[in-house]
Design a protein around this motif. Structure first.
Motif, PDB file in Angstrom:
ATOM      1  N   ALA B 368       0.823  -1.211   0.000  1.00 30.45           N
ATOM      2  CA  ALA B 368       0.000   0.000   0.000  1.00 30.45           C
ATOM      3  C   ALA B 368       0.861   1.266   0.000  1.00 30.45           C
ATOM      4  CB  ALA B 368      -0.940  -0.012   1.212  1.00 30.45           C
ATOM      5  N   ALA B 369       2.026   1.198   0.646  1.00 31.46           N
ATOM      6  CA  ALA B 369       2.915   2.369   0.682  1.00 31.46           C
ATOM      7  C   ALA B 369       3.348   2.741  -0.732  1.00 31.46           C
ATOM      8  CB  ALA B 369       4.128   2.077   1.555  1.00 31.46           C
ATOM      9  N   VAL B 370       3.532   1.728  -1.577  1.00 27.63           N
ATOM     10  CA  VAL B 370       3.934   1.978  -2.967  1.00 27.63           C
ATOM     11  C   VAL B 370       2.725   2.447  -3.788  1.00 27.63           C
ATOM     12  CG1 VAL B 370       4.844   0.895  -5.073  1.00 27.63           C
ATOM     13  CG2 VAL B 370       5.818   0.304  -2.827  1.00 27.63           C
ATOM     14  N   LEU B 371       1.560   1.885  -3.497  1.00 28.57           N
ATOM     15  CA  LEU B 371       0.367   2.169  -4.306  1.00 28.57           C
ATOM     16  C   LEU B 371      -0.310   3.499  -3.940  1.00 28.57           C
ATOM     17  CD1 LEU B 371      -1.265  -1.385  -4.274  1.00 28.57           C
ATOM     18  CD2 LEU B 371      -0.109  -0.281  -6.218  1.00 28.57           C
ATOM     19  N   ASP B 372      -0.014   3.999  -2.765  1.00 32.92           N
ATOM     20  CA  ASP B 372      -0.708   5.193  -2.270  1.00 32.92           C
ATOM     21  C   ASP B 372      -0.556   6.353  -3.255  1.00 32.92           C
ATOM     22  OD1 ASP B 372      -2.170   6.807  -0.655  1.00 32.92           O
ATOM     23  OD2 ASP B 372      -0.632   7.057   0.880  1.00 32.92           O
ATOM     24  N   GLY B 400      -7.061   1.729   6.743  1.00 29.69           N
ATOM     25  CA  GLY B 400      -7.405   2.355   5.467  1.00 29.69           C
ATOM     26  C   GLY B 400      -6.668   1.791   4.265  1.00 29.69           C
ATOM     27  N   LEU B 401      -5.997   0.652   4.453  1.00 28.70           N
ATOM     28  CA  LEU B 401      -5.212   0.082   3.350  1.00 28.70           C
ATOM     29  C   LEU B 401      -6.118  -0.391   2.210  1.00 28.70           C
ATOM     30  CD1 LEU B 401      -2.542  -2.040   5.297  1.00 28.70           C
ATOM     31  CD2 LEU B 401      -2.490   0.386   4.706  1.00 28.70           C
ATOM     32  N   ASP B 402      -7.298  -0.906   2.576  1.00 25.33           N
ATOM     33  CA  ASP B 402      -8.216  -1.416   1.542  1.00 25.33           C
ATOM     34  C   ASP B 402      -8.575  -0.312   0.546  1.00 25.33           C
ATOM     35  OD1 ASP B 402      -9.530  -0.221   3.789  1.00 25.33           O
ATOM     36  OD2 ASP B 402     -11.452  -0.951   3.027  1.00 25.33           O
ATOM     37  N   ARG B 403      -8.716   0.915   1.062  1.00 24.16           N
ATOM     38  CA  ARG B 403      -9.092   2.020   0.170  1.00 24.16           C
ATOM     39  C   ARG B 403      -7.937   2.388  -0.759  1.00 24.16           C
ATOM     40  NH1 ARG B 403     -11.390   3.286   5.023  1.00 24.16           N
ATOM     41  NH2 ARG B 403      -9.871   4.892   5.579  1.00 24.16           N
ATOM     42  N   ILE B 404      -6.701   2.241  -0.263  1.00 27.98           N
ATOM     43  CA  ILE B 404      -5.539   2.495  -1.135  1.00 27.98           C
ATOM     44  C   ILE B 404      -5.495   1.464  -2.258  1.00 27.98           C
ATOM     45  CG2 ILE B 404      -3.005   2.534  -1.234  1.00 27.98           C
ATOM     46  CD1 ILE B 404      -3.044   3.637   1.648  1.00 27.98           C
ATOM     47  N   PHE B 410      -6.985  -2.245  -7.542  1.00 31.18           N
ATOM     48  CA  PHE B 410      -6.935  -3.627  -7.053  1.00 31.18           C
ATOM     49  C   PHE B 410      -8.317  -4.066  -6.572  1.00 31.18           C
ATOM     50  CE2 PHE B 410      -2.544  -5.336  -6.309  1.00 31.18           C
ATOM     51  CZ  PHE B 410      -1.843  -4.325  -6.930  1.00 31.18           C
ATOM     52  N   GLU B 411      -8.571  -5.355  -6.662  1.00 28.35           N
ATOM     53  CA  GLU B 411      -9.736  -5.934  -5.996  1.00 28.35           C
ATOM     54  C   GLU B 411      -9.317  -6.326  -4.585  1.00 28.35           C
ATOM     55  OE1 GLU B 411     -11.408  -9.137  -8.335  1.00 28.35           O
ATOM     56  OE2 GLU B 411     -10.892  -8.061 -10.172  1.00 28.35           O
ATOM     57  N   TRP B 412     -10.139  -6.039  -3.626  1.00 27.58           N
ATOM     58  CA  TRP B 412      -9.874  -6.328  -2.207  1.00 27.58           C
ATOM     59  C   TRP B 412     -10.693  -7.547  -1.824  1.00 27.58           C
ATOM     60  CZ3 TRP B 412      -6.422  -5.434   1.334  1.00 27.58           C
ATOM     61  CH2 TRP B 412      -6.732  -5.493   2.695  1.00 27.58           C
ATOM     62  N   ARG B 413     -10.022  -8.661  -1.539  1.00 29.31           N
ATOM     63  CA  ARG B 413     -10.709  -9.950  -1.431  1.00 29.31           C
ATOM     64  C   ARG B 413     -10.828 -10.488  -0.002  1.00 29.31           C
ATOM     65  NH1 ARG B 413     -11.251 -13.002  -6.095  1.00 29.31           N
ATOM     66  NH2 ARG B 413     -11.338 -11.659  -7.920  1.00 29.31           N
ATOM     67  N   GLU B 414     -11.562 -11.587   0.092  1.00 25.94           N
ATOM     68  CA  GLU B 414     -11.678 -12.340   1.339  1.00 25.94           C
ATOM     69  C   GLU B 414     -10.456 -13.260   1.467  1.00 25.94           C
ATOM     70  OE1 GLU B 414     -14.151 -11.962   3.643  1.00 25.94           O
ATOM     71  OE2 GLU B 414     -14.877 -10.328   2.356  1.00 25.94           O
ATOM     72  N   PRO B 415     -10.088 -13.666   2.703  1.00 23.86           N
ATOM     73  CA  PRO B 415      -8.860 -14.440   2.914  1.00 23.86           C
ATOM     74  C   PRO B 415      -8.891 -15.850   2.312  1.00 23.86           C
ATOM     75  CG  PRO B 415      -9.774 -13.631   5.003  1.00 23.86           C
ATOM     76  CD  PRO B 415     -10.786 -13.353   3.963  1.00 23.86           C
TER      77      PRO B 415
END
Lengths: 206, 478
Positions: B368-372, B400-404, B410-415
């Motif tokens: 996320a630090a790279v994608l922000d 708040g990483l999911d929003r980044i 990106f798609e934010w998925r289930e584990p």
């Protein structure tokens, strides 16, 4: 388990180094809840190539497979051993095997024979047109041409294979020793105060 | 007890020997057993057929991960959604049935604590330092990151552990991987372990248990240690270990299944004695210079096929071993790569951030630090971030990483295990490349014909942004 003695017949001279268990049986075949019928999926990607050696009628029903270094590396899936057994493979010869695969093979009565690269190269050559014999009792691999390669095997594994023993049954005979170990004091890592109860059957965390 | 100096591995082994046989094999007590849906059904069936019970159900923990879709699991009304694939559904149903029948603690797919076994074990405090931990999965080596002797087993051994809480094992040889010096800025645990596997080869650790030693590991986070040990199996080793220390103890304390109170104190006292004694001997030793480790990626179809991102696709003829030449040529044909191509010219169409190697909170933070403030390149068709557990997901969302991730495309998925192994709906299409934080670049691993490049979460995020393999340090500087 069926006792293992002498395995004699054609040997598929596959060669190939680092044959991983994803190649032996791809993951989509793992959605089964039985051990049977996995031969259909064995080496699926290799067998998709026309003229591949695994489907060569010359080697139909061959009980032996000869492969390259580090056979069975990767995933621990025992399905790889089940798939080979379903193909009728009773012994695999290679310069080396992954630790997990050789354990899985053993549990399914498949003999893994580790031989030096030169010996494997010679067997790959002979196996093209001639049978190979693997004998557990004398721990040798022989050919019709006086080749004779000795292999090592853990004495316990040899005993289990030649007698067809059930390992769980053997261990259950040590139940008293296991119980004594569990009752030993001063082993805090054994105390199940690591309360699994905290994770309930519905997966909630207390 | 012998007074000769012992390694960490030998200390844990010796503490678990129930019986030593004449030939040196030992009946070893197993403290912790993790079970998932793919490698267990035949083991439970074996118990049923033989009329056997589970000796210590409370020492096993079951959670489904390999097969579960990573899309929403609950409908709007909170009821579980059906799993479309009938075989996957049957395997999950079998795990539910088997754990109930044998009384084994079970975290179902819809529970908040569900996740990848190797993320869940340490996270719950189920896996512990100095414990023997097994699972029907080769990446069980991961738990060595908290100082557990942890290794993957086959289904027959799963059945053996269920029935007897032991395994009959021959001891392993010991191997030291000593890393000297410090990692450069922007170099992660994943780069280091890929570099190590490149050095020792995929059979370099066969028959051995590796202990990773050096200041780098002492200063490494628990998450990083789990990543390093996770891939020990890719170097052929049965297990990987890092000596447990105060970093690990602080990380574990208070986790739901970890010991508490007096049991914690007693455990802690023992854990502090586990480090390898001065003067203990290893059967094999490899020294790595940390300063040589670059952001590392794979170019072939074996985890030993690695190079620093500043490098090129190698010429197969450049390898000394003829078998390796043949394997490299075959790899390059599969990967659709020409020798001499700069690695940073290789385009990717897919990005997968997840797997038991790299799906913990620190991994998601690094990506996320790279994608922000950035978005994925137009050439990247599919990018997914898959947290390793429900708890990791919840933590990431709180930060708040999911929003980044979603803002970056990106798609934010289930584990779950997701696109690591082509067993669930998350697959990479044939002929396409994937920048992947998983552990295996085998032929067909992420789907038939899929081309995998392994790398760290930060590097995968960088590849998503530029659409090609990229040195993440360039993005971090800007």
């Amino acid at each position: 388990m069926k006792p293992v003695a002498t395995i004699e017949g054609r040997a598929i001279p596959l060669g190939l180094k680092n044959l991983d268990t994803d190649v032996i049986i791809p993951a989509h075949w793992l959605k089964t809840i039985t051990r049977d019928g996995l031969g259909k999926g064995a080496f699926e990607t290799l067998r998709a190539e026309p003229g591949n050696i695994l489907d060569d009628p010359e080697y139909a029903g061959a009980p032996i497979l000869i492969a390259g270094d580090n056979f069975g590396c990767g995933s621990s899936r025992e399905h790889a051993a089940w798939a080979l057994a379903d193909l009728g493979i009773a012994a695999v010869i290679a310069p080396s095997f992954s630790d997990i695969f050789s354990g899985n093979a053993f549990k399914n009565g498949i003999l893994t024979v580790a031989l030096p690269q030169e010996a494997v190269d010679r067997l790959l050559e002979v196996a093209r047109d001639h049978p190979v014999t693997v004998d557990l009792d004398s721990q040798t691999v022989t050919t019709p041409f006086q080749d004779r390669f000795a292999f090592a095997i853990d004495p316990f594994r040899k005993h289990c294979l030649s007698e067809g023993l059930d390992e769980i049954g053997l261990t259950l005979a040590s139940s008293a020793a296991i119980g004594a170990f569990e009752r030993m004091e001063g082993r805090p890592w054994l105390v199940p105060s690591a309360s699994p109860a905290n994770v309930g059957l519905n997966g909630t965390i207390a | 007890m012998a007074s000769r100096p012992r390694t960490l591995y030998e200390k844990i082994w010796d503490a678990h020997v129930v019986e030593r046989r004449e030939d040196g094999t030992c009946l070893l007590y197993i403290d912790r057993h993790l079970v998932h849906e793919v490698t267990s059904p035949q083991a439970f069936e074996g118990l049923r057929v033989a009329g056997r019970r589970v000796r210590r159900p409370e020492l096993t923990l079951a959670v489904p991960d390999h097969n579960v879709p990573t899309t929403a699991r609950l409908g709007a009304d909170g009821t579980p959604l059906p799993i479309a694939d009938p075989e996957s559904a049957a395997q999950l149903a079998a795990l539910t049935r088997n754990t109930a029948e044998f009384g084994i603690p079970y975290i179902p797919a819809t529970a908040p604590a569900q996740g990848i076994v190797h993320v869940v074990g340490p996270e719950q405090g189920f896996s512990l330092p100095g414990a023997t931990v097994v699972c029907g999965d080769s990446h069980t080596a991961a738990h060595g990151g908290i100082g557990a002797l942890a290794f993957g087993i086959g289904t027959s051994e799963v059945e053996h552990v269920l029935a007897t809480q032991t395994l009959l094992l021959a001891g392993s040889k010991t191997m030291e991987v000593r890393v000297e010096g410090d990692l450069g800025p922007g170099i992660t645990a994943k780069d280091l372990i890929l570099h190590i596997i490149g050095r020792i080869g995929t059979a370099g650790g066969t028959g051995h248990v590796i202990e990773y030693r050096g200041r780098v590991f002492e200063e490494m986070s628990v998450e990083g240690r789990l990543t390093v040990c996770n891939m020990s199996i890719e170097g052929g080793a049965r297990a990987g270990l890092i000596a447990p220390d105060e970093t690990v103890f602080a990380w574990l304390e208070g986790r739901p299944m970890a010991p508490a109170g007096e049991a914690w104190d007693a455990a802690l006292a023992w854990w502090r004695t586990l480090a390898t004694d001065p003067g203990a001997r290893f059967d094999k030793s490899v020294v790595i210079d940390a300063a040589e480790v670059e952001p590392t990626v794979t170019w072939g179809t074996s985890p030993e096929d690695v190079a620093g991102i500043g490098g090129h696709v190698p010429d197969p003829d450049s390898f000394a071993d003829p078998a390796k030449q043949a394997a490299a040529a075959k790899s390059l044909a599969y990967m659709g790569l020409a020798p001499g191509t700069p690695l940073s010219d290789i385009p990717v169409e897919n990005v997968f951030i997840g797997s038991c190697t790299n799906s913990r909170i620190e991994d998601l933070r690094a990506a996320a630090a790279v994608l922000d403030g950035r978005t994925k390149a137009p050439g990247v068709k599919w990018a997914i971030a898959v947290p390793g557990s429900g708890l990791v997901k919840r933590q990431a969302e709180a930060e708040g990483l999911d929003r980044i991730f979603t803002a970056a495309g990106f798609e934010w998925r289930e584990p779950g295990c997701s696109a690591c192994l082509a067993m669930n709906p998350d697959k990479v299409p044939a002929g396409e490349r994937c920048a992947s934080t998983s552990n295996r670049n085998f032929v067909g691993r992420q789907g038939p014909g899929a081309r995998t490049h392994l790398m760290s979460p930060a590097m995968a995020a960088a590849a998503a942004v530029t659409g090609r393999l990229t040195d993440v340090r360039a993005l971090m500087a800007s």
